[in-house]
Design an enzyme around this catalytic site. Sequence first.
Site, PDB file in Angstrom:
ATOM      1  N   HIS A   1       2.435  10.906  -1.532  1.00  0.00           N
ATOM      2  CA  HIS A   1       1.335  10.732  -0.514  1.00  0.00           C
ATOM      3  C   HIS A   1       1.636  11.627   0.735  1.00  0.00           C
ATOM      4  O   HIS A   1       2.363  11.401   1.561  1.00  0.00           O
ATOM      5  CB  HIS A   1       1.508   9.204  -0.044  1.00  0.00           C
ATOM      6  CG  HIS A   1       0.632   8.548   0.944  1.00  0.00           C
ATOM      7  ND1 HIS A   1       0.942   7.958   1.979  1.00  0.00           N
ATOM      8  CD2 HIS A   1      -0.516   8.900   0.897  1.00  0.00           C
ATOM      9  CE1 HIS A   1      -0.225   7.625   2.693  1.00  0.00           C
ATOM     10  NE2 HIS A   1      -1.064   8.335   2.101  1.00  0.00           N
TER      11      HIS A   1
ATOM     12  N   HIS B   1       0.861  -1.305   0.140  1.00  0.00           N
ATOM     13  CA  HIS B   1       0.035  -0.146  -0.107  1.00  0.00           C
ATOM     14  C   HIS B   1       0.852   1.125  -0.098  1.00  0.00           C
ATOM     15  O   HIS B   1       1.894   1.351   0.863  1.00  0.00           O
ATOM     16  CB  HIS B   1      -0.961  -0.021   1.487  1.00  0.00           C
ATOM     17  CG  HIS B   1      -1.798   1.014   1.332  1.00  0.00           C
ATOM     18  ND1 HIS B   1      -2.940   1.295   0.455  1.00  0.00           N
ATOM     19  CD2 HIS B   1      -1.919   2.156   2.184  1.00  0.00           C
ATOM     20  CE1 HIS B   1      -3.364   2.731   0.665  1.00  0.00           C
ATOM     21  NE2 HIS B   1      -3.012   3.067   1.960  1.00  0.00           N
TER      22      HIS B   1
END
Length: 305
Positions: A102, A25
């Site tokens: 991110h 992830h």
Amino acid sequence: MTDWRGRSFHLSLCLFLPEETKRSHDSFSFYIDEASPVGPEQPETVQNFVSVFGTVAKKLMRKWLATQTMNFTGQLGAGIRYFDLRISTKPRDPDNELYFAHGLFSAKVNEGLEEINAFLTDHHKEVVFLDFNHFYGMQKYHHEKLVQMLKDIYGNKMCPAIFAQEVSLKYLWEKDYQVLVFYHSPVALEVPFLWPGQMMPAPWANTTDPEKLIQFLQASITERRKKGSFFISQVVLTPKASTVVKGVASGLRETITERQNFVLYTLGKDEDRGWTRRLGKVRDHQTAGTNMEGSTGSLSASCAT
């Protein structure tokens, strides 16, 4: 690491590999740069927080954003074959480079893709899934640049988008295909080697509660059976704002990991309900990609027929 090289398995509705196809992830987050600007997808509250507290704020952010402790090469060595990729432009970047992002910016995209390609060049029967599922600040020009980058790096290694039930490892090996690229943008409809994003659905439980996550995963197995598509089961606990505030200095690993280990352990034991037979065996020990600082996931490799 699952050793499936040299063996052929039929891909029925989705890719079937022995045991599971492991995924990570926010796969690129090992490279998150504390010196970089805040990503364009972050809300104004985060932007303001960083503008006030500067470097200290970014160090705290990294504790919650870096879901991986291994680079791409390390993840590949640990058996990861699916990569969750989020791409962004950087504000006021004169070179118009593309970056993984991110919350904060990570490595340049071309560097990460080259790293994966080096592994594939050395391991001719390995196959990877590259899932480009978020794009930030990207215009048509940037998508064209990314598509050309994929062509230049992977070339004929990329499998063109076809019906998933037609794909098998035997087929991929015969064609010398090693890369399936999923692209969550209308651009995918214009490029033969881009698989549309809907071919790789990834429902998200969005909870910090292990029991709710388990219920969500068990229910989604039935709900998400779509003929002709792959799917992802995200064994991921997501911290709420209140979770971050309470453990602001601790970070993801100390706050979330133990809860997530419970989920992995429970699913791993759940043979009676057929979970591991359907989803691919979920291990109850800590390996890269199945438990990296509280961030886990598995590309479901046994889509029921």
